[in-house]
Design an enzyme around this catalytic site. Structure first.
Site, PDB file in Angstrom:
ATOM      1  N   LYS A  95       0.480  -0.669  -0.112  1.00  0.00           N
ATOM      2  CA  LYS A  95       0.067  -0.154   0.017  1.00  0.00           C
ATOM      3  C   LYS A  95       0.694   1.266   0.021  1.00  0.00           C
ATOM      4  CE  LYS A  95      -2.251  -2.276  -0.693  1.00  0.00           C
ATOM      5  NZ  LYS A  95      -3.483  -2.241  -2.340  1.00  0.00           N
TER       6      LYS A  95
ATOM      7  N   ARG B  42       4.038  13.689 -15.165  1.00  0.00           N
ATOM      8  CA  ARG B  42       3.473  13.351 -16.809  1.00  0.00           C
ATOM      9  C   ARG B  42       2.666  14.130 -16.639  1.00  0.00           C
ATOM     10  NH1 ARG B  42       0.837   7.543 -16.221  1.00  0.00           N
ATOM     11  NH2 ARG B  42       0.742   7.684 -18.489  1.00  0.00           N
TER      12      ARG B  42
ATOM     13  N   GLN C 270      -6.164  13.062 -13.292  1.00  0.00           N
ATOM     14  CA  GLN C 270      -6.879  11.354 -11.973  1.00  0.00           C
ATOM     15  C   GLN C 270      -6.407  11.551 -10.937  1.00  0.00           C
ATOM     16  OE1 GLN C 270      -7.105   8.829 -13.954  1.00  0.00           O
ATOM     17  NE2 GLN C 270      -6.792  10.530 -16.617  1.00  0.00           N
TER      18      GLN C 270
ATOM     19  N   HIS D 262      -8.541   8.071  -0.998  1.00  0.00           N
ATOM     20  CA  HIS D 262      -7.844   5.688  -1.123  1.00  0.00           C
ATOM     21  C   HIS D 262      -6.466   5.359  -1.229  1.00  0.00           C
ATOM     22  CE1 HIS D 262      -9.051   1.986  -2.401  1.00  0.00           C
ATOM     23  NE2 HIS D 262      -8.106   1.643  -3.301  1.00  0.00           N
TER      24      HIS D 262
ATOM     25  N   TYR E  43      -4.320  -3.970 -16.786  1.00  0.00           N
ATOM     26  CA  TYR E  43      -4.729  -2.840 -17.003  1.00  0.00           C
ATOM     27  C   TYR E  43      -3.842  -1.992 -17.548  1.00  0.00           C
ATOM     28  CZ  TYR E  43      -7.268   1.114 -18.729  1.00  0.00           C
ATOM     29  OH  TYR E  43      -7.516   2.628 -19.261  1.00  0.00           O
TER      30      TYR E  43
ATOM     31  N   GLN F  79     -14.529  -2.872  -8.274  1.00  0.00           N
ATOM     32  CA  GLN F  79     -14.605  -2.760  -6.567  1.00  0.00           C
ATOM     33  C   GLN F  79     -15.799  -1.962  -6.089  1.00  0.00           C
ATOM     34  OE1 GLN F  79     -11.682  -1.159  -5.546  1.00  0.00           O
ATOM     35  NE2 GLN F  79      -9.815  -0.533  -6.626  1.00  0.00           N
TER      36      GLN F  79
END
Length: 275
Positions: A119, A132, A137, A145, A182, A206
Site C-alpha cells: 500500500k 506526467r 486523474q 483512497h 490494465y 471495486q
C-alpha cells in the site's frame, strides 16, 4: 489531558501484537503519518507547482516495469492469503485472530505486513500522475483512497495481523492483478487500447469488493465471534464510504457521460436529417 495521553499510549503501545510490533514501519504511527502527509502535500500542492512550467516526463518504460511488478506482487499476496488461511482453513462466518507462533499464523502475519508495504509502494501511482501532468486523474477519491489504505493496513499488521479482516486483502489484491494488468497494457502504447475495453468493469469490481467486505464484517454484529468489533465497525464504515464514492464515480463517468453522448448523437442525427 494526562488521561488522554495515557489512553493514547495504551492504545498505540500496550494493545499491539507482540509478534509484529517491531517489524519494519510498524513500531509506531509517526513514520507512517509523515509518509502520508508528505504524499498528500506532494500530490495536491508541491508536485503540481513543480511541474507547472515543465513538460510531462516520459515514463513509458518505468510505468511498464512498475505495473508489471505490481501484478507480480498482487499475485503473491493472493497466494499467501489463500495459503495463510483463506484457501480452506479460515471460516467466512467468523475467524478470530491466531496470535500464536504457529507456521500458518506467522505466514498470514507476514502476508499482512507485505500487503501494508505494498500500500505504501502504491503511493507511487499518484507520483507518476503528477510527473506526467495527469492532474485530472488525481481526484479526491484517488488521494483519499491511497492515503487511507496504508493507515488501515498499519492498524491491521499492528493489532490484528490475521483473522476475519484479512479477506479484504485477498480480494483487493485479486482486483489489483486485473487493474495493474490494465495499466501495464495501456502503458505500452495506444495500439494496446483495443485490448482494454474492460476498463469500466474495474470500477464495478471495486463496488463488488466493498459490498462483500461490508456484508462480511457486518455479520459479526449479529453473531458471537471473538474478533474486535471496533475493527469490524471501522471496516464496515470504510466500505460504505467507498461504495458511495466509487458509485458516484461510476455514475458520473459511465452513466451520465453515456447519456450525454447518446443525446448528442441523436441531436446530431436529427439535425443532419433536417438539413
Amino acid at each position: 489531558m494526562s488521561g488522554i495521553v495515557e489512553w493514547y499510549k495504551d492504545i498505540v503501545y500496550n494493545t499491539t501484537d507482540p509478534r509484529t510490533q517491531d517489524w519494519f514501519l510498524v513500531t509506531g504511527p509517526g513514520p507512517l503519518l509523515m509518509i502520508i502527509v508528505t504524499y498528500i502535500y506532494f500530490s495536491v500542492s508541491a508536485g503540481p507547482r513543480y511541474m507547472r512550467d515543465k513538460k510531462p516526463y516520459q515514463l513509458r518504460n518505468v510505468m511498464i516495469a512498475y505495473n508489471f511488478i505490481q501484478v507480480l506482487l498482487s499475485i503473491y499476496l493472493v497466494r499467501e492469503g489463500l495459503l495463510g488461511g483463506w484457501g480452506g482453513q479460515y471460516s467466512f462466518r467468523c475467524q478470530p485472530v491466531d496470535y500464536s507462533n504457529s507456521p500458518q499464523a506467522l505466514r498470514m502475519a507476514r502476508a499482512v505486513h507485505s500487503y501494508y508495504l505494498c500500500k505504501l509502494v502504491e503511493l507511487l501511482d499518484t507520483v507518476f500522475f503528477v510527473l506526467r501532468k495527469k492532474q485530472r486523474q488525481i481526484s479526491f477519491l484517488h488521494v483519499y483512497h491511497h492515503a487511507l489504505m496504508p493507515f488501515c493496513s498499519w492498524v491491521g499488521i499492528r493489532y490484528v495481523p490475521g483473522g476475519h479482516s484479512t479477506l479484504l486483502g485477498v480480494i483487493n489484491s485479486f482486483i489489483h492483478i486485473i487493474m495493474y494488468s490494465y495499466y501495464m497494457l495501456t502503458s505500452i502504447g495506444p495500439h494496446m487500447y483495443k485490448y482494454v475495453w474492460w476498463k469500466k468493469y474495474l470500477t464495478t469490481l471495486q463496488l463488488i469488493q466493498f459490498s462483500i467486505i461490508l456484508v462480511h464484517n457486518l455479520q459479526l454484529f449479529f453473531i458471537d465471534c471473538n474478533y474486535p468489533k471496533i475493527i469490524a465497525f471501522l471496516l464496515s464504515l470504510n466500505s460504505i464510504i467507498f461504495i458511495y464514492m466509487f458509485g458516484k464515480f461510476y455514475i458520473t463517468n459511465y452513466t451520465k457521460n453515456r447519456s450525454i453522448n447518446e443525446k448528442s448523437c441523436t441531436n446530431g442525427a436529427i439535425k443532419n436529417k433536417n438539413e
